[in-house]
Design an enzyme around this catalytic site. Structure first.
Site, PDB file in Angstrom:
ATOM      1  N   SER A 129      13.991  22.226 -16.374  1.00 45.18           N
ATOM      2  CA  SER A 129      12.798  23.027 -16.607  1.00 45.18           C
ATOM      3  C   SER A 129      13.243  24.351 -17.240  1.00 45.18           C
ATOM      4  O   SER A 129      14.347  24.822 -16.984  1.00 45.18           O
ATOM      5  CB  SER A 129      12.112  23.304 -15.272  1.00 45.18           C
ATOM      6  OG  SER A 129      11.368  24.497 -15.318  1.00 45.18           O
ATOM      7  N   HIS A 149       0.843  -1.215   0.000  1.00 43.69           N
ATOM      8  CA  HIS A 149       0.000   0.000   0.000  1.00 43.69           C
ATOM      9  C   HIS A 149       0.872   1.257   0.000  1.00 43.69           C
ATOM     10  O   HIS A 149       0.447   2.301   0.500  1.00 43.69           O
ATOM     11  CB  HIS A 149      -0.940   0.047   1.220  1.00 43.69           C
ATOM     12  CG  HIS A 149      -1.668  -1.227   1.475  1.00 43.69           C
ATOM     13  ND1 HIS A 149      -2.924  -1.478   0.967  1.00 43.69           N
ATOM     14  CD2 HIS A 149      -1.318  -2.348   2.156  1.00 43.69           C
ATOM     15  CE1 HIS A 149      -3.310  -2.691   1.338  1.00 43.69           C
ATOM     16  NE2 HIS A 149      -2.350  -3.245   2.053  1.00 43.69           N
TER      17      HIS A 149
END
Ligand code: ARG
Length: 461
Positions: free
Chosen positions: A283, A161
């Site tokens: 970026s 999980h």
């Protein structure tokens, strides 16, 4: 209305021709050598047919085969041209043979249809490509194996999980992914076996009134068996493309999960692994960025290959029996699937080879909860029934969760990793097993590739 004359002597409106030809002149470049191989086998078989007047003599067949060898060599240099007027590789090869050999070139299509011809080309191309894909797959699996053991045993938090679960190791993580990848050879093997059957001699899908020897071409082309029923052979077009895409889609889903783990574990918040700076993209506005775009695109390619499989099955599912032109569009789908999968295998091999592990970060991530199961099992070793041991530990962690004070036991991560010695556990991973599977797969690939390429070479001799 302006029309264009093609080799089939029909006149076709140029717009209709362009639409029906589609991408074939480009896609079929990858089929030229296989088309030449198929034609060489067909012409050889024709020359051996017991007829009052041979369709082609043995000497003529040898002449055609030599010319086909030249065409194949030209194609390998990227110098064989397929024109829109040719429609596809099949008619381009026939045109060139006729230009070079005159009437002899006009005889090669005797007793054959483009329907069985293209089916042969695709299967030969596919066999070659599947084998090369398998070798690349093994390359990635062994790179993961090398990554897993490179820096000695390093504990890693095992998760379920996404939550911390139990002690794992970099070795377990890497070889676990490698094993999933190696298992995909089973699906590729199924696709290979489907492709390894000869449709040649089925002609348009209903046979011809000539004593074709289909076993002979099967042997010459190094296929495992002929597809017996001629109609069945025409129906099988598209089916092996879909089967291959299904194997590729499943492999890509496995690779996508590897990419996802790598994205997660190389995030600064985890920082267990680090990608080389040169593998990260930046970026245009944020100067601090070193992004794992390469891994995000693995996810995207996996989605696309799944889409290609869906497209192939959608194209097939409502098509009536016998050849339909829809089948032509299956070609680009499986070829694209192969390109996406093979480039992904190669790029992931490079990424894994460049990965580094931050052992301190890996160890520092161990919270006491990761050892909870081991602590409970230690109580079992002291004689406590499992469920009582579970509850005793559970109560302490429930208290912690609620913000109440509790004392929880911890174990050294390295000791916890070493303590699990049964087969396949953190302390019991058998590396030789992976090496053996990889070696066996590579040996099988080499044997098969050699059989295919030797058959091709022999036909052009
Ligand atoms: N380029 C065609 C294809 O890929 C070749 C077969 C054409 N056959 C036909 N009956 N029109 O399907």
């Amino acid at each position: 209305m302006k029309t264009k004359k093609t080799i089939t002597d029909s006149t076709v409106d140029p717009d209709i021709l362009a639409y029906t030809v589609g991408d074939d002149p480009v896609l079929d470049r990858d089929l030229v050598v296989w088309d030449a191989m198929g034609t060489a086998a067909h012409v050889t078989m024709l020359s051996e047919m017991k007829l009052k007047r041979p369709v082609v003599t043995k000497a003529e067949a040898a002449h055609v085969r030599r010319e086909l060898g030249r065409i194949a060599a030209q194609a390998e240099k990227g110098a064989f041209e397929i024109r829109v007027d040719d429609q596809d590789v099949h008619m381009a090869v026939e045109r060139v043979l006729t230009e070079r050999l005159g009437d002899l070139g006009k005889k090669i299509h005797t007793g054959r249809s483009r329907n069985d011809q293209v089916a042969v080309d695709v299967r030969l191309h596919m066999k070659d490509a599947i084998l090369r894909t398998e070798a690349e797959l093994v390359g990635l699996a062994s790179q993961l194996g090398a990554f897993g053991c490179a820096s000695g045993p390093i504990p890693l938090v095992g998760r379920t999980h996404l939550q911390p679960a139990m002690p794992s190791s970099v070795e377990m993580w890497a070889t676990g992914h490698a094993e999933m990848i190696l298992d995909q050879l089973e699906n590729l093997e199924a696709a290979y076996r489907l492709a390894d059957a000869n449709p040649l001699g089925s002609a348009a899908g209903y046979g011809v009134p000539l004593p074709l020897d289909r076993d002979r071409t099967t042997k010459l082309l190094a296929f495992a068996r002929p597809i017996h029923n001629c109609f069945g052979a025409s129906m099988a077009r598209g089916e092996c493309e879909a089967a291959l895409l299904s194997a590729l889609a499943q492999l890509m889903a496995v690779l996508s999960r590897l990419a996802e783990d790598l994205i997660l574990f190389s995030m600064p918040e985890f920082a267990y692994f680090k990608l080389p700076r040169a593998y990260c993209t930046g970026s245009s506005i944020m100067p601090q960025k070193f992004n794992p775009d390469v891994l995000e695109l693995v996810r995207s390619k996996a989605a696309q290959v799944l889409g290609l499989q869906t497209a192939a099955l959608s194209l097939l599912h409502a098509m009536p029996g016998g050849y339909n032109r829809d089948l032509q569009d299956c070609k680009g789908l499986y070829m694209k699937g192969l390109v996406l999968t093979r480039t992904t295998l190669r790029i992931l091999t490079k990424v894994v080879a460049g990965l580094t592990v931050d052992a301190d970060r890996c160890r520092a991530a161990f919270t006491p909860g990761v050892f909870a199961t081991d602590v409970a099992l230690a109580k079992v070793a002291d004689g406590m029934p499992w469920r009582d041991a579970y509850h005793a530990v559970r109560d302490q962690f429930a208290a912690l969760y609620d913000g109440r004070p509790a004392e929880v036991a911890s174990i050294d991560p390295d000791a916890a990793v070493a303590a699990k010695r049964h087969a396949g556990a953190t302390g019991g991973i058998d590396h030789a097993l992976y090496r053996r599977r990889e070696a066996a797969a590579l040996k099988r690939v080499a044997t098969r590739l050699d059989a295919l390429l030797s058959a091709r070479k022999a036909l052009f001799a």
